[in-house]
Design a protein around this motif. Structure first.
Motif, short mmCIF file in Angstrom:
data_model
loop_
_atom_site.label_atom_id
_atom_site.label_comp_id
_atom_site.label_asym_id
_atom_site.label_seq_id
_atom_site.Cartn_x
_atom_site.Cartn_y
_atom_site.Cartn_z
N TRP A 95 0.83 -1.21 0.00
CA TRP A 95 0.00 0.00 0.00
C TRP A 95 0.87 1.26 0.00
O TRP A 95 0.57 2.23 -0.71
CB TRP A 95 -0.94 -0.01 1.20
N SER A 96 1.94 1.26 0.77
CA SER A 96 2.83 2.42 0.82
C SER A 96 3.41 2.71 -0.56
O SER A 96 3.51 3.87 -0.96
CB SER A 96 3.97 2.18 1.80
N TRP A 97 3.79 1.66 -1.28
CA TRP A 97 4.37 1.86 -2.60
C TRP A 97 3.33 2.20 -3.66
O TRP A 97 3.68 2.69 -4.73
CB TRP A 97 5.21 0.65 -3.01
N LEU A 98 2.08 1.96 -3.38
CA LEU A 98 1.02 2.40 -4.30
C LEU A 98 0.63 3.85 -4.02
O LEU A 98 0.31 4.60 -4.94
CB LEU A 98 -0.21 1.50 -4.16
N LEU A 99 0.64 4.24 -2.77
CA LEU A 99 0.15 5.56 -2.37
C LEU A 99 1.20 6.67 -2.52
O LEU A 99 0.92 7.71 -3.12
CB LEU A 99 -0.31 5.49 -0.91
N TRP A 100 2.38 6.50 -1.95
CA TRP A 100 3.33 7.60 -1.83
C TRP A 100 3.93 8.09 -3.15
O TRP A 100 4.16 9.30 -3.30
CB TRP A 100 4.41 7.26 -0.82
N PRO A 101 4.23 7.25 -4.14
CA PRO A 101 4.71 7.82 -5.41
C PRO A 101 3.71 8.77 -6.06
O PRO A 101 4.09 9.81 -6.62
CB PRO A 101 4.98 6.60 -6.28
N THR A 102 2.42 8.45 -5.97
CA THR A 102 1.40 9.35 -6.49
C THR A 102 1.38 10.66 -5.72
O THR A 102 1.27 11.74 -6.30
CB THR A 102 0.02 8.67 -6.43
N PHE A 103 1.50 10.56 -4.40
CA PHE A 103 1.56 11.76 -3.56
C PHE A 103 2.75 12.63 -3.94
O PHE A 103 2.63 13.86 -4.06
CB PHE A 103 1.64 11.34 -2.09
N ILE A 104 3.90 12.01 -4.15
CA ILE A 104 5.11 12.76 -4.54
C ILE A 104 4.87 13.50 -5.85
O ILE A 104 5.21 14.68 -5.99
CB ILE A 104 6.33 11.83 -4.63
N ARG A 158 2.04 25.33 -4.82
CA ARG A 158 2.80 25.82 -3.66
C ARG A 158 4.19 25.23 -3.56
O ARG A 158 4.95 25.56 -2.66
CB ARG A 158 2.03 25.49 -2.39
N SER A 159 4.57 24.35 -4.49
CA SER A 159 5.85 23.65 -4.40
C SER A 159 7.03 24.45 -4.94
O SER A 159 8.18 24.17 -4.58
CB SER A 159 5.77 22.32 -5.15
N TRP A 160 6.77 25.40 -5.78
CA TRP A 160 7.85 26.15 -6.43
C TRP A 160 7.57 27.64 -6.35
O TRP A 160 6.45 28.08 -6.50
CB TRP A 160 7.99 25.74 -7.90
N SER A 161 8.63 28.41 -6.15
CA SER A 161 8.53 29.87 -6.14
C SER A 161 9.72 30.41 -6.90
O SER A 161 10.86 30.25 -6.47
CB SER A 161 8.53 30.40 -4.71
N ALA A 162 9.46 31.00 -8.05
CA ALA A 162 10.52 31.55 -8.91
C ALA A 162 11.54 30.48 -9.28
O ALA A 162 12.74 30.73 -9.30
CB ALA A 162 11.18 32.75 -8.24
N GLY A 163 11.07 29.26 -9.53
CA GLY A 163 11.96 28.18 -9.94
C GLY A 163 12.68 27.48 -8.81
O GLY A 163 13.42 26.53 -9.05
N ASN A 215 2.03 14.47 -7.16
CA ASN A 215 1.05 15.54 -6.95
C ASN A 215 1.66 16.74 -6.23
O ASN A 215 1.39 17.89 -6.59
CB ASN A 215 -0.16 15.02 -6.18
N VAL A 216 2.48 16.49 -5.23
CA VAL A 216 3.12 17.60 -4.51
C VAL A 216 4.13 18.29 -5.42
O VAL A 216 4.22 19.53 -5.45
CB VAL A 216 3.80 17.08 -3.22
N HIS A 246 7.16 18.00 2.53
CA HIS A 246 6.32 16.91 2.05
C HIS A 246 7.13 15.81 1.37
O HIS A 246 6.78 14.63 1.47
CB HIS A 246 5.22 17.45 1.13
N LEU A 247 8.23 16.16 0.73
CA LEU A 247 9.10 15.13 0.17
C LEU A 247 9.77 14.32 1.27
O LEU A 247 9.90 13.09 1.16
CB LEU A 247 10.15 15.75 -0.75
N VAL A 248 10.20 14.98 2.32
CA VAL A 248 10.80 14.26 3.45
C VAL A 248 9.78 13.29 4.06
O VAL A 248 10.10 12.13 4.32
CB VAL A 248 11.35 15.24 4.51
#
Length: 75
Positions: free
Chosen positions: A17-26, A34-39, A28-29, A48-50
């Motif tokens: 389940w962890s390997w099905l869920l977390w790659p998709t989450f990564i 909100r993940s990038w600001s000026a590159g 999406n994030v 969230h990556l941690v």
């Protein structure tokens, strides 16, 4: 210590389940607004990556324990 077959399968299912869920989450994030600001990556992305990579590591460890317990229960 020996795991019951049922407990071993539960741990193994959690690892899968962890390997099905977390790659998709990564993904999406990573693609989120909100993940990038000026590159440059923001604190939101880094935190969230941690969380995701720690969860993948723990899921892998739990899955390995489940697999070993399942194999041992078959003997």
């Amino acid at each position: 210590m020996r795991l019951s077959r049922r407990s071993a399968l539960l741990l193994l299912a959690f690892g899968v389940w962890s390997w099905l869920l977390w790659p998709t989450f990564i993904r999406n994030v990573w693609d989120g607004e909100r993940s990038w600001s000026a590159g440059a990556p923001t604190a939101y992305l880094i935190v969230h990556l941690v969380i995701a990579f720690v969860s993948l590591a723990l899921g892998t460890a739990i899955g390995v324990l489940g697999w070993r317990g399942y194999r041992a229960s078959r003997r």
